[in-house]
Design an enzyme around this catalytic site. Structure first.
Site, PDB file in Angstrom:
ATOM      1  N   GLY A  16      -3.652   4.824 -14.117  1.00  0.00           N
ATOM      2  CA  GLY A  16      -4.128   4.147 -15.535  1.00  0.00           C
ATOM      3  C   GLY A  16      -5.337   5.020 -15.685  1.00  0.00           C
ATOM      4  O   GLY A  16      -6.350   4.518 -16.609  1.00  0.00           O
ATOM      5  N   ALA A  74      -1.961  -0.282  -7.050  1.00  0.00           N
ATOM      6  CA  ALA A  74      -1.914   0.986  -6.359  1.00  0.00           C
ATOM      7  C   ALA A  74      -0.777   1.638  -7.034  1.00  0.00           C
ATOM      8  O   ALA A  74       0.268   0.889  -7.393  1.00  0.00           O
ATOM      9  CB  ALA A  74      -2.086   0.985  -4.888  1.00  0.00           C
ATOM     10  N   ASP A  75      -0.637   3.043  -7.060  1.00  0.00           N
ATOM     11  CA  ASP A  75       0.599   3.827  -7.342  1.00  0.00           C
ATOM     12  C   ASP A  75       1.414   4.172  -6.016  1.00  0.00           C
ATOM     13  O   ASP A  75       2.548   4.257  -6.244  1.00  0.00           O
ATOM     14  CB  ASP A  75       0.142   5.155  -7.935  1.00  0.00           C
ATOM     15  CG  ASP A  75      -0.691   4.789  -9.248  1.00  0.00           C
ATOM     16  OD1 ASP A  75      -0.098   3.919  -9.970  1.00  0.00           O
ATOM     17  OD2 ASP A  75      -1.809   5.069  -9.542  1.00  0.00           O
ATOM     18  N   GLU A 108     -12.926   2.585 -10.022  1.00  0.00           N
ATOM     19  CA  GLU A 108     -12.102   2.008  -8.921  1.00  0.00           C
ATOM     20  C   GLU A 108     -12.597   2.203  -7.691  1.00  0.00           C
ATOM     21  O   GLU A 108     -12.932   1.274  -7.046  1.00  0.00           O
ATOM     22  CB  GLU A 108     -10.540   2.048  -9.136  1.00  0.00           C
ATOM     23  CG  GLU A 108     -10.004   1.721 -10.292  1.00  0.00           C
ATOM     24  CD  GLU A 108      -8.203   2.127 -10.389  1.00  0.00           C
ATOM     25  OE1 GLU A 108      -7.765   1.245 -11.330  1.00  0.00           O
ATOM     26  OE2 GLU A 108      -8.058   2.985  -9.791  1.00  0.00           O
ATOM     27  N   THR A 138      -0.675  -4.696 -12.926  1.00  0.00           N
ATOM     28  CA  THR A 138      -0.493  -5.788 -11.805  1.00  0.00           C
ATOM     29  C   THR A 138      -2.087  -6.465 -11.847  1.00  0.00           C
ATOM     30  O   THR A 138      -1.999  -7.731 -11.901  1.00  0.00           O
ATOM     31  CB  THR A 138      -0.229  -5.038 -10.467  1.00  0.00           C
ATOM     32  OG1 THR A 138       0.882  -4.064 -10.590  1.00  0.00           O
ATOM     33  CG2 THR A 138      -0.032  -6.115  -9.534  1.00  0.00           C
ATOM     34  N   THR A 176      -7.512  -2.475 -12.333  1.00  0.00           N
ATOM     35  CA  THR A 176      -7.026  -1.989 -13.648  1.00  0.00           C
ATOM     36  C   THR A 176      -5.632  -1.575 -13.602  1.00  0.00           C
ATOM     37  O   THR A 176      -5.019  -0.953 -12.589  1.00  0.00           O
ATOM     38  CB  THR A 176      -7.720  -0.588 -14.112  1.00  0.00           C
ATOM     39  OG1 THR A 176      -9.016  -0.923 -14.298  1.00  0.00           O
ATOM     40  CG2 THR A 176      -6.907   0.123 -15.259  1.00  0.00           C
ATOM     41  N   LYS A 198       5.985   0.624  -4.191  1.00  0.00           N
ATOM     42  CA  LYS A 198       4.820   1.444  -3.836  1.00  0.00           C
ATOM     43  C   LYS A 198       4.387   1.963  -2.610  1.00  0.00           C
ATOM     44  O   LYS A 198       3.733   2.782  -2.276  1.00  0.00           O
ATOM     45  CB  LYS A 198       3.551   0.689  -4.438  1.00  0.00           C
ATOM     46  CG  LYS A 198       3.653   0.184  -5.916  1.00  0.00           C
ATOM     47  CD  LYS A 198       3.552   1.182  -7.088  1.00  0.00           C
ATOM     48  CE  LYS A 198       3.628   0.806  -8.295  1.00  0.00           C
ATOM     49  NZ  LYS A 198       2.410   0.008  -8.897  1.00  0.00           N
TER      50      LYS A 198
HETATM   51  C1  5RP Z   1      -5.253   2.294 -12.572  1.00  0.00           C
HETATM   52  C2  5RP Z   1      -4.606   2.192 -11.191  1.00  0.00           C
HETATM   53  C3  5RP Z   1      -3.515   1.352 -11.119  1.00  0.00           C
HETATM   54  O1  5RP Z   1      -4.105   0.459 -10.115  1.00  0.00           O
HETATM   55  C4  5RP Z   1      -2.102   1.815 -10.584  1.00  0.00           C
HETATM   56  O2  5RP Z   1      -1.947   2.808 -11.415  1.00  0.00           O
HETATM   57  C5  5RP Z   1      -0.949   0.968 -10.523  1.00  0.00           C
HETATM   58  O3  5RP Z   1      -0.748   0.071 -11.843  1.00  0.00           O
HETATM   59  P1  5RP Z   1       0.073  -0.914 -12.208  1.00  0.00           P
HETATM   60  O4  5RP Z   1      -0.482  -2.166 -11.654  1.00  0.00           O
HETATM   61  O5  5RP Z   1       0.197  -0.879 -13.654  1.00  0.00           O
HETATM   62  O6  5RP Z   1       1.591  -0.336 -11.365  1.00  0.00           O
HETATM   63  O7  5RP Z   1      -4.556   3.012 -10.250  1.00  0.00           O
HETATM   64  O8  5RP Z   1      -6.068   3.639 -12.439  1.00  0.00           O
END
Ligand code: 5RP
Length: 224
Positions: free
Chosen positions: A101, A87-88, A107, A35, A32, A125
């Site tokens: 997200g 991932a964040d 997840e 990306t 989710t 990241k």
């Molecule tokens: C959602 C997540 C996402 O993988 C994380 O927030 C990264 O998001 P993005 O790809 O929009 O940077 O953990 O719960």
């Protein structure tokens, strides 16, 4: 290359990573976030070769279905061959913070089932110590204040994510000012707080490989 272009590049790299390994009975776990959305759109270009996916959120399931890609309930599949998700934050051991997200629980469930967890992210990241990104914690609504007090005792500054209800009907506390030098121990400690459904540390089950997009292209990193 800007951040979105890096995300696009890792989404395409993830497609190339899994494409040679696809078989008729391959089940893909789909994450989710922005990306993961780009990966879903890349996957649509070979949708004839994708017979089964499981999704970590209602949003990702809807996007997959909008492309005509089959989505199954996790309970109906025997295994998940690859889990592809963003991932964040990641450290060099590929221990992650996820949940920006709000999809962290599903997840983490799919990551637990998956044979190989392929993380896709842009280079912003990658960090030395997890915790610059506020750690998401999914909480049963009636336990919100109790869990917040426990998080303060652990040294963090929890903030209620206003207006967000997870796909599981719960709420999110984001823990600010919370450096995490020992992710394994902290993940276990957070799991022990009554009322916590899931915390966003993915250390007990880290990623197996990280495709990291940078200005010079995509690097493939393995846990150090
Ligand atoms: C959602 C997540 C996402 O993988 C994380 O927030 C990264 O998001 P993005 O790809 O929009 O940077 O953990 O719960």
């Amino acid at each position: 290359m800007n951040q979105n272009q890096m995300k696009q590049a890792v989404a395409e790299a993830a497609l190339e990573f899994i494409r040679p390994k696809l078989e008729n009975d391959t089940v893909l776990g789909i994450g989710t976030g922005s990306t993961a959305e780009l990966f879903i759109d890349a996957l649509a270009t070979i949708k004839g070769q994708i017979n089964a996916t499981v999704a970590s959120s209602e949003a990702s399931a809807a996007r997959l279905k909008s492309h005509g890609i089959p989505v199954y309930d996790l309970n109906t599949v025997d295994e998940v061959d690859f889990y592809i998700d963003g991932a964040d934050e990641s450290n060099s051991a590929l221990q992650l913070i996820k949940g920006g997200g709000a999809a962290l629980t599903r997840e983490k469930i799919i990551a637990a089932v998956a044979t190989q967890f392929v993380c896709i992210a842009d280079e912003s990241k990658l960090v030395h110590t997890l915790g610059q990104f506020p750690l998401p914690v999914e909480v049963i609504p009636m336990a919100r204040s109790h869990v917040a007090r426990e998080l303060v005792k652990l040294g963090g500054d929890p903030v209620y994510r206003e207006g967000v209800v997870t796909d599981n009907g719960n709420v999110i506390l984001d823990v600010f000012n919370f450096p995490i030098p020992q992710p394994l121990a902290m993940e276990a400690k957070l799991n022990n707080i009554v009322g916590v459904v899931t915390n966003g540390l993915f250390a007990l089950r880290p990623a197996d490989v990280l495709l990291l997009g940078g200005v010079d292209g995509v690097r493939t990193l393995y846990p150090q």
